[in-house]
Write a protein that holds these residues in place. Structure first.
Motif, PDB file in Angstrom:
ATOM      1  N   ALA A  85      48.272   4.683  39.603  1.00  0.00           N
ATOM      2  CA  ALA A  85      49.528   4.835  40.359  1.00  0.00           C
ATOM      3  C   ALA A  85      49.722   6.309  40.709  1.00  0.00           C
ATOM      4  N   TYR A  86      49.432   7.169  39.728  1.00  0.00           N
ATOM      5  CA  TYR A  86      49.579   8.607  39.955  1.00  0.00           C
ATOM      6  C   TYR A  86      48.602   9.095  41.036  1.00  0.00           C
ATOM      7  N   THR A  87      47.344   8.699  40.903  1.00  0.00           N
ATOM      8  CA  THR A  87      46.320   9.174  41.844  1.00  0.00           C
ATOM      9  C   THR A  87      46.723   8.826  43.273  1.00  0.00           C
ATOM     10  N   LEU A  89      49.755   8.391  44.464  1.00  0.00           N
ATOM     11  CA  LEU A  89      50.891   9.228  44.890  1.00  0.00           C
ATOM     12  C   LEU A  89      50.410  10.621  45.293  1.00  0.00           C
ATOM     13  N   ARG A  90      49.552  11.195  44.473  1.00  0.00           N
ATOM     14  CA  ARG A  90      49.109  12.572  44.737  1.00  0.00           C
ATOM     15  C   ARG A  90      48.280  12.629  46.025  1.00  0.00           C
ATOM     16  N   LYS A  91      47.477  11.565  46.240  1.00  0.00           N
ATOM     17  CA  LYS A  91      46.611  11.535  47.420  1.00  0.00           C
ATOM     18  C   LYS A  91      47.452  11.579  48.708  1.00  0.00           C
ATOM     19  N   VAL A 373      48.276  20.236  38.180  1.00  0.00           N
ATOM     20  CA  VAL A 373      48.885  21.517  38.559  1.00  0.00           C
ATOM     21  C   VAL A 373      49.996  21.278  39.581  1.00  0.00           C
ATOM     22  N   CYS A 374      51.020  22.125  39.556  1.00  0.00           N
ATOM     23  CA  CYS A 374      52.169  21.972  40.462  1.00  0.00           C
ATOM     24  C   CYS A 374      51.694  21.842  41.913  1.00  0.00           C
ATOM     25  N   ILE A 375      52.123  20.780  42.548  1.00  0.00           N
ATOM     26  CA  ILE A 375      51.694  20.555  43.933  1.00  0.00           C
ATOM     27  C   ILE A 375      52.360  21.581  44.865  1.00  0.00           C
TER      28      ILE A 375
HETATM   29  C1  HEM Z   1      58.706  28.609  40.989  1.00  0.00           C
HETATM   30  C2  HEM Z   1      58.809  27.346  41.253  1.00  0.00           C
HETATM   31  C3  HEM Z   1      58.072  26.249  40.525  1.00  0.00           C
HETATM   32  C4  HEM Z   1      57.597  26.215  39.250  1.00  0.00           C
HETATM   33  C5  HEM Z   1      57.693  27.293  38.183  1.00  0.00           C
HETATM   34  C6  HEM Z   1      56.946  24.937  39.075  1.00  0.00           C
HETATM   35  C7  HEM Z   1      56.290  24.545  37.919  1.00  0.00           C
HETATM   36  C8  HEM Z   1      55.621  23.358  37.769  1.00  0.00           C
HETATM   37  C9  HEM Z   1      54.815  22.994  36.632  1.00  0.00           C
HETATM   38  C10 HEM Z   1      54.586  23.866  35.402  1.00  0.00           C
HETATM   39  C11 HEM Z   1      54.304  21.756  36.853  1.00  0.00           C
HETATM   40  C12 HEM Z   1      53.338  20.995  35.967  1.00  0.00           C
HETATM   41  C13 HEM Z   1      54.034  20.025  35.051  1.00  0.00           C
HETATM   42  C14 HEM Z   1      53.051  19.355  34.103  1.00  0.00           C
HETATM   43  O1  HEM Z   1      51.842  19.450  34.255  1.00  0.00           O
HETATM   44  O2  HEM Z   1      53.540  18.681  33.192  1.00  0.00           O
HETATM   45  C15 HEM Z   1      54.816  21.316  38.129  1.00  0.00           C
HETATM   46  C16 HEM Z   1      54.546  20.091  38.689  1.00  0.00           C
HETATM   47  C17 HEM Z   1      55.061  19.673  39.895  1.00  0.00           C
HETATM   48  N1  HEM Z   1      55.778  20.436  40.788  1.00  0.00           N
HETATM   49 FE1  HEM Z   1      56.299  22.360  40.555  1.00  0.00          FE
HETATM   50  N2  HEM Z   1      57.061  24.230  40.229  1.00  0.00           N
HETATM   51  C18 HEM Z   1      57.722  24.989  41.158  1.00  0.00           C
HETATM   52  C19 HEM Z   1      57.995  24.662  42.459  1.00  0.00           C
HETATM   53  C20 HEM Z   1      57.725  23.454  43.035  1.00  0.00           C
HETATM   54  C21 HEM Z   1      57.991  23.105  44.411  1.00  0.00           C
HETATM   55  C22 HEM Z   1      58.550  24.079  45.454  1.00  0.00           C
HETATM   56  C23 HEM Z   1      57.647  21.799  44.559  1.00  0.00           C
HETATM   57  C24 HEM Z   1      57.706  20.919  45.789  1.00  0.00           C
HETATM   58  C25 HEM Z   1      58.096  21.294  46.952  1.00  0.00           C
HETATM   59  C26 HEM Z   1      57.156  21.324  43.284  1.00  0.00           C
HETATM   60  C27 HEM Z   1      56.739  20.035  43.021  1.00  0.00           C
HETATM   61  C28 HEM Z   1      56.080  19.645  41.872  1.00  0.00           C
HETATM   62  C29 HEM Z   1      55.552  18.303  41.651  1.00  0.00           C
HETATM   63  C30 HEM Z   1      55.695  17.138  42.606  1.00  0.00           C
HETATM   64  C31 HEM Z   1      54.905  18.324  40.417  1.00  0.00           C
HETATM   65  C32 HEM Z   1      54.130  17.188  39.757  1.00  0.00           C
HETATM   66  C33 HEM Z   1      52.687  17.347  40.201  1.00  0.00           C
HETATM   67  C34 HEM Z   1      51.721  16.320  39.637  1.00  0.00           C
HETATM   68  O3  HEM Z   1      51.785  15.971  38.453  1.00  0.00           O
HETATM   69  O4  HEM Z   1      50.859  15.906  40.432  1.00  0.00           O
HETATM   70  N3  HEM Z   1      57.209  22.362  42.395  1.00  0.00           N
HETATM   71  N4  HEM Z   1      55.592  22.315  38.679  1.00  0.00           N
END
Ligand code: HEM
Length: 432
Positions: A85-87, A89-91, A373-375
């Motif tokens: 489900a995750y894969t 969404l990310r794709k 990693v944060c998308i």
């Molecule tokens: C300075 C700003 C931001 C920080 C510090 C940050 C930090 C993080 C971190 C540490 C994770 C990883 C969480 C984990 O592995 O458990 C994450 C995941 C994510 N972030 Fe960010 N984020 C920021 C900005 C953003 C922005 C601007 C967006 C979207 C426009 C975003 C969307 C997401 C999403 C959707 C995930 C989940 C990704 C996945 O598991 O595939 N983040 N973020």
């Protein structure tokens, strides 16, 4: 055997998570277990072990129980889902967040930042930054404008998340949650409010029709059309993850900058050299000091201060083996201020990023790492530099109030980010 934290450290952890994880690492080392009721929470703070945890893939690890709890509020989206489900969404989302794609959003981000009135006086800058980062996210990723309904959505979301956080991060977690009928009704009402606000946002984007380079447009009209539940989870996850994180980072950066007029001046000069504000990623590359300001802010005050996983299959670290069922936390808060990797770790010194330094990959991971990693990491860096360059051109910063930090889902200031902003007389055009 993984050492277990002492009762006094355990108590500190319950009362103040930041102090608790710090003390646990100092007293017990790089791998330590906190026993919280029946939960075995293992804290991992050596960069090599963090590498192992973050790069382990499902089905060896999945998101932690706490993170999974969020799905009840935001749906099962990118933050909480695992496996196939995750894969999927990310794709779908990934192509909208590549550096190349984001490059095309830079000018619009700059225009929105320029049209926002800069706050002046003795103020808490967070509300301004939160509304600005929301505008930037909604314009680029959702392809529309926030409209009145989004304020309602964020109101409902704030109530639900506060509730969730109180149960998750404070002493309240020691008590069973008492779900009175009134509380259940309030939760239902908030969820319904959230749903109708998001529906209104989707309706507005639907009326605009196909075309555009936003993610919502592609979910509505593209090849990967999403069903309503997936759409809802995507939108709410991006709302939760994608604007407050950056607003807080910007707030912390302004707080630090307010005591460093020389750094503000250096940032301004770098911005002038690219015409005032970056208009593409190449401009961003030409602004190493501005990037250093953001990087250093995310080191000392990491908005995401710890990340959680649950072990599904045994996972060997350097000296220990994590067992199925264990919850794991990798706290940026501790690692980013570890004197083994950082000289003078408690000082905010953007200059340290201007020099080459040898340190392990996961001595610094504000955006996580590995497959999850944060998308939005490139997006966040670009918008942060755009907003900072725009603001410091217009205002002088001074008198930052002391910053008391409160760990919730994100690292927040307990009393906002208060400082004094005075309009600048000498603007770039007059200098030139
Ligand atoms: C300075 C700003 C931001 C920080 C510090 C940050 C930090 C993080 C971190 C540490 C994770 C990883 C969480 C984990 O592995 O458990 C994450 C995941 C994510 N972030 Fe960010 N984020 C920021 C900005 C953003 C922005 C601007 C967006 C979207 C426009 C975003 C969307 C997401 C999403 C959707 C995930 C989940 C990704 C996945 O598991 O595939 N983040 N973020």
């Amino acid at each position: 055997m993984i050492p277990v934290s002492s009762p006094s450290i355990h108590l500190t952890l319950m009362l103040d998570a930041l102090a608790g994880v710090q003390r646990a690492a100092e007293a017990h080392g790089d791998v330590v277990m906190h026993r919280i009721g029946r939960t075995r929470l293992v804290q991992v703070t050596h960069p090599d072990d963090i590498h192992t945890v973050l790069h382990a893939r499902w089905p060896v690890v999945k998101k932690s129980r706490v993170v999974k709890g969020l799905a009840d509020i935001v749906g099962d989206g990118l933050l909480t889902a695992d496996g196939e489900a995750y894969t999927a969404l990310r794709k779908v989302a990934a192509p909208r967040f590549t550096p190349r794609h984001i490059d095309g959003w830079a000018r619009r981000m700059g225009a929105i930042a320029a049209s926002a009135e800069a706050p002046v006086g003795e103020v808490d800058v967070l509300p301004h930054l939160t509304s600005l980062t929301l505008d930037l996210l909604v314009d680029t990723v959702f392809g529309t404008d926030p409209g009145p309904e989004l304020a309602d959505a964020l109101g409902c979301l704030a109530v639900l998340l506060d509730d969730f956080q109180a149960q998750t991060y404070s002493w309240q977690r020691l008590l069973p949650e008492i779900l009175t009928p009134g509380r259940v009704r309030r939760r239902h009402a908030m969820k319904a409010g959230l749903r109708s606000a998001v529906d209104a946002l989707v309706a507005r984007r639907t009326r605009r029709g196909p075309g555009g380079d936003d993610l919502l447009g592609s979910l509505l009209f593209g090849e990967d059309t999403a069903d309503p539940e997936t759409l809802y989870a995507h939108l709410l996850t991006l709302l939760v993850a994608g604007h407050e994180t950056t607003a807080l980072t910007l707030g912390f950066a302004l707080h630090h900058l307010a005591s460093r007029p020389d750094a503000v001046e250096r940032l301004r000069r770098e911005a002038w050299a690219v015409g005032g504000v970056p208009r593409c990623l190449a401009d961003l590359q030409a602004m190493p000091f501005a990037r250093a300001v953001v990087q250093e802010t995310l080191r000392l005050t990491p908005t995401v201060f710890g990340m959680g996983r649950e072990i599904v299959e045994p996972l060997a670290l350097r000296e220990h083996v994590l067992e199925p069922g264990m919850q794991v936390v990798t706290p940026q808060w501790v690692v980013h201020r570890d004197p083994r990797w950082w000289a003078d770790p408690l000082a905010w010194t953007p200059e340290r990023w201007m020099e080459a330094a040898e340190r392990p990959r996961y001595a610094y991971f504000p955006f996580g790492g590995g497959p999850r990693v944060c998308i939005g990491n490139h997006f966040a860096l670009l918008e942060s530099v755009i907003v900072l360059a725009t603001l410091v051109e217009r205002v002088e910063l001074s008198d930052p109030a002391p910053l008391a930090l409160r760990p919730t889902l994100t690292l927040r200031p307990a009393d906002g980010v208060r400082l004094t902003l005075a309009p600048r007389r000498q603007q770039r055009s007059e200098v030139a």
